[in-house]
Motif scaffolding. Structure first.
Motif, PDB file in Angstrom:
ATOM      1  N   GLU A 242       0.823  -1.212   0.000  1.00 17.71           N
ATOM      2  CA  GLU A 242       0.000   0.000   0.000  1.00 17.71           C
ATOM      3  C   GLU A 242       0.857   1.262   0.000  1.00 17.71           C
ATOM      4  O   GLU A 242       0.512   2.254  -0.647  1.00 17.71           O
ATOM      5  CB  GLU A 242      -0.932   0.001   1.221  1.00 17.71           C
ATOM      6  CG  GLU A 242      -2.078  -0.993   1.130  1.00 17.71           C
ATOM      7  CD  GLU A 242      -2.999  -0.729  -0.048  1.00 17.71           C
ATOM      8  OE1 GLU A 242      -3.251   0.454  -0.345  1.00 17.71           O
ATOM      9  OE2 GLU A 242      -3.442  -1.698  -0.678  1.00 17.71           O
ATOM     10  N   GLU A 243       1.962   1.252   0.742  1.00 17.06           N
ATOM     11  CA  GLU A 243       2.829   2.436   0.790  1.00 17.06           C
ATOM     12  C   GLU A 243       3.463   2.698  -0.569  1.00 17.06           C
ATOM     13  O   GLU A 243       3.573   3.843  -1.012  1.00 17.06           O
ATOM     14  CB  GLU A 243       3.915   2.259   1.863  1.00 17.06           C
ATOM     15  CG  GLU A 243       3.396   2.434   3.285  1.00 17.06           C
ATOM     16  CD  GLU A 243       4.539   2.508   4.285  1.00 17.06           C
ATOM     17  OE1 GLU A 243       5.707   2.586   3.867  1.00 17.06           O
ATOM     18  OE2 GLU A 243       4.251   2.485   5.487  1.00 17.06           O
ATOM     19  N   LYS A 244       3.876   1.629  -1.258  1.00 20.47           N
ATOM     20  CA  LYS A 244       4.520   1.800  -2.556  1.00 20.47           C
ATOM     21  C   LYS A 244       3.544   2.265  -3.622  1.00 20.47           C
ATOM     22  O   LYS A 244       3.943   2.894  -4.609  1.00 20.47           O
ATOM     23  CB  LYS A 244       5.198   0.489  -2.976  1.00 20.47           C
ATOM     24  CG  LYS A 244       6.447   0.165  -2.175  1.00 20.47           C
ATOM     25  CD  LYS A 244       7.162  -1.053  -2.708  1.00 20.47           C
ATOM     26  CE  LYS A 244       8.446  -1.331  -1.912  1.00 20.47           C
ATOM     27  NZ  LYS A 244       9.159  -2.522  -2.415  1.00 20.47           N
ATOM     28  N   LYS A 245       2.266   1.963  -3.430  1.00 14.58           N
ATOM     29  CA  LYS A 245       1.267   2.427  -4.395  1.00 14.58           C
ATOM     30  C   LYS A 245       1.172   3.945  -4.435  1.00 14.58           C
ATOM     31  O   LYS A 245       0.751   4.521  -5.436  1.00 14.58           O
ATOM     32  CB  LYS A 245      -0.105   1.829  -4.051  1.00 14.58           C
ATOM     33  CG  LYS A 245      -0.257   0.367  -4.407  1.00 14.58           C
ATOM     34  CD  LYS A 245      -1.661  -0.130  -4.087  1.00 14.58           C
ATOM     35  CE  LYS A 245      -1.815  -1.594  -4.465  1.00 14.58           C
ATOM     36  NZ  LYS A 245      -3.168  -2.119  -4.146  1.00 14.58           N
ATOM     37  N   LEU A 246       1.550   4.592  -3.335  1.00 16.45           N
ATOM     38  CA  LEU A 246       1.507   6.051  -3.275  1.00 16.45           C
ATOM     39  C   LEU A 246       2.710   6.697  -3.955  1.00 16.45           C
ATOM     40  O   LEU A 246       2.692   7.898  -4.228  1.00 16.45           O
ATOM     41  CB  LEU A 246       1.442   6.514  -1.810  1.00 16.45           C
ATOM     42  CG  LEU A 246       0.204   6.092  -1.012  1.00 16.45           C
ATOM     43  CD1 LEU A 246       0.346   6.514   0.440  1.00 16.45           C
ATOM     44  CD2 LEU A 246      -1.056   6.697  -1.613  1.00 16.45           C
ATOM     45  N   LEU A 247       3.747   5.915  -4.221  1.00 22.94           N
ATOM     46  CA  LEU A 247       4.940   6.461  -4.865  1.00 22.94           C
ATOM     47  C   LEU A 247       4.667   6.718  -6.342  1.00 22.94           C
ATOM     48  O   LEU A 247       3.902   5.988  -6.977  1.00 22.94           O
ATOM     49  CB  LEU A 247       6.111   5.495  -4.709  1.00 22.94           C
ATOM     50  CG  LEU A 247       6.596   5.208  -3.292  1.00 22.94           C
ATOM     51  CD1 LEU A 247       7.707   4.160  -3.314  1.00 22.94           C
ATOM     52  CD2 LEU A 247       7.087   6.477  -2.614  1.00 22.94           C
ATOM     53  N   PRO A 248       5.303   7.723  -6.916  1.00 20.70           N
ATOM     54  CA  PRO A 248       5.100   7.996  -8.346  1.00 20.70           C
ATOM     55  C   PRO A 248       5.809   6.961  -9.203  1.00 20.70           C
ATOM     56  O   PRO A 248       6.844   6.411  -8.820  1.00 20.70           O
ATOM     57  CB  PRO A 248       5.736   9.379  -8.516  1.00 20.70           C
ATOM     58  CG  PRO A 248       6.806   9.419  -7.469  1.00 20.70           C
ATOM     59  CD  PRO A 248       6.248   8.665  -6.291  1.00 20.70           C
ATOM     60  N   HIS A 249       5.252   6.690 -10.376  1.00 22.78           N
ATOM     61  CA  HIS A 249       5.932   5.811 -11.324  1.00 22.78           C
ATOM     62  C   HIS A 249       7.053   6.599 -11.987  1.00 22.78           C
ATOM     63  O   HIS A 249       6.956   7.813 -12.187  1.00 22.78           O
ATOM     64  CB  HIS A 249       4.942   5.304 -12.373  1.00 22.78           C
ATOM     65  CG  HIS A 249       5.491   4.209 -13.228  1.00 22.78           C
ATOM     66  ND1 HIS A 249       6.236   4.458 -14.365  1.00 22.78           N
ATOM     67  CD2 HIS A 249       5.423   2.854 -13.112  1.00 22.78           C
ATOM     68  CE1 HIS A 249       6.592   3.308 -14.905  1.00 22.78           C
ATOM     69  NE2 HIS A 249       6.115   2.323 -14.173  1.00 22.78           N
ATOM     70  N   LYS A 250       8.137   5.920 -12.324  1.00 25.00           N
ATOM     71  CA  LYS A 250       9.297   6.612 -12.908  1.00 25.00           C
ATOM     72  C   LYS A 250       8.928   7.362 -14.186  1.00 25.00           C
ATOM     73  O   LYS A 250       9.445   8.456 -14.455  1.00 25.00           O
ATOM     74  CB  LYS A 250      10.420   5.614 -13.181  1.00 25.00           C
ATOM     75  CG  LYS A 250      10.025   4.469 -14.116  1.00 25.00           C
ATOM     76  CD  LYS A 250      11.153   3.476 -14.306  1.00 25.00           C
ATOM     77  CE  LYS A 250      10.719   2.325 -15.204  1.00 25.00           C
ATOM     78  NZ  LYS A 250      11.802   1.344 -15.429  1.00 25.00           N
TER      79      LYS A 250
END
Length: 358
Positions: A242-250
């Motif tokens: 869930e935390e990584k889903k909030l990160l932007p895609h490169k």
């Protein structure tokens, strides 16, 4: 005297944090300073980095951001004298744990602590301030009139980036990872001067309706931003965490960059595919990696490093940089606090020594 150390796990086993007896030598070397520690910041140990630079020990000292009072100086020390209040970061190869009553540290890793700045505040925020300064000045070379996008501006590092950039006349956009952080960022105001918002636009990314690219292009007249600073990126579209889903895609980050833009990433294992490189080439944009340990891992720019530390503590003292307050934990809770920080890298902790409690 006791200190906190890390016993690295075998293969994939989690590292263990243990209290060990430690002693300091009777005589200081030429440029060493003995500091009585008042507060110590805790950040995750990067065991892979330590291994890469050849530091392999059974017990690795824990706690490197320290604030305290000079008690003794070596014969060739010129910067400090006993009773000076100092702050600094222990080098990577230090054998001292910052979670000791006293530590020995070379004078070239310390700066004077302003009297009005609390030991707890500066020990907790020094690393984030150093990262922000390195990202904005060393890598991105910010200047008035630039436009900056800070990912997760509500984090301790993101907040430092926002405040430092606004001080230099940079227009700041940022993303928020929760409704609470969104409200906090929208209400962010400088401590002095005209009380206008520090952030020109807060972009929510905690719901699926947000569209980072369209909002950034709207705010920049379709040109894109000059600088992007991330706190991690997604390399794949599908993420279970869930935390990584909030990160932007490169690809999203590259898309929001303007011509000649600069992307500062803290993602150690970033992989760019040929289409990503092609887009960067078309924009004549660049990527650099943020490694805050580079200053203490190499002595090539020691004078510049000390200048940065001094500027950070002065800006914190005058209110230009106002870090999020961290609740200090007592020394007997340090082991549990460090275990939590190691498991959750975005969490922070600061230990206050009983001798500094009032």
């Amino acid at each position: 005297m006791k200190g906190l150390f890390c016993r690295a796990g075998v293969s994939d086993a989690e590292p263990k944090f243990v209290i060990q007896e430690t002693t300091l030598p009777d005589v200081l070397t030429s440029h060493q300073v003995r500091v009585q520690v008042k507060a110590c910041g805790l950040n995750p140990l990067d065991l892979k980095l330590l291994s890469d630079v050849g530091i392999q020990r059974d017990l690795i000292p824990v706690g490197r951001e320290v604030a305290g009072v000079v008690r003794q100086v070596g014969p060739k020390v010129t910067f400090f004298q006993p009773e000076d209040e100092v702050v600094g970061i222990l080098p990577l190869d230090s054998t001292c744990s910052g979670l000791c009553d006293s530590v020995d540290i070379d004078e070239h890793y310390l700066v004077q602590k302003p009297e009005k700045l609390s030991s707890v505040c500066v020990a907790a925020a020094l690393r984030d301030g150093l990262c922000a300064y390195t990202a904005l000045h060393t890598h991105a070379r910010i200047a008035a009139g630039h436009t900056l996008l800070v990912m997760d501006g509500g984090s301790a590092f993101g907040l430092m980036c926002i405040q430092l950039a606004c001080y230099h006349g940079v227009k700041v956009l940022t993303t928020s990872h929760s409704p609470q952080k969104h409200t906090f960022l929208e209400q962010l105001r400088p401590s002095v001067g005209v009380q206008e918002p520090l952030v020109a636009r807060v972009i929510p990314v905690y719901n699926d309706s947000s569209d980072l690219l369209s909002v950034v292009l709207e705010e920049t007249g379709g040109l894109g931003v000059d600088i992007v600073i991330d706190s991690g990126v997604r390399l794949q579209d599908e993420e279970e965490d869930e935390e990584k889903k909030l990160l932007p895609h490169k690809h999203d980050i590259i898309s929001v960059l303007g011509v000649g833009g600069h992307w500062v990433t803290s993602h150690q294992d970033l992989q760019l595919d040929p289409p990503d490189c092609r887009l960067l080439h078309l924009k004549s944009a660049s990527v650099s990696f943020l490694n805050p340990e580079v200053w203490t891992a190499s002595s090539a720019q020691q004078g510049r490093y000390l200048h940065i530390l001094k500027d950070i503590v002065e800006k914190m003292s005058t209110g230009v940089l106002r870090p999020q307050p961290e609740e200090a934990v007592p020394l007997y809770e340090a082991t549990v606090a460090m275990e939590t920080v190691q498991r959750h890298p975005k969490k922070k902790a600061v230990v206050q020594f009983s001798s500094d409690l009032k």
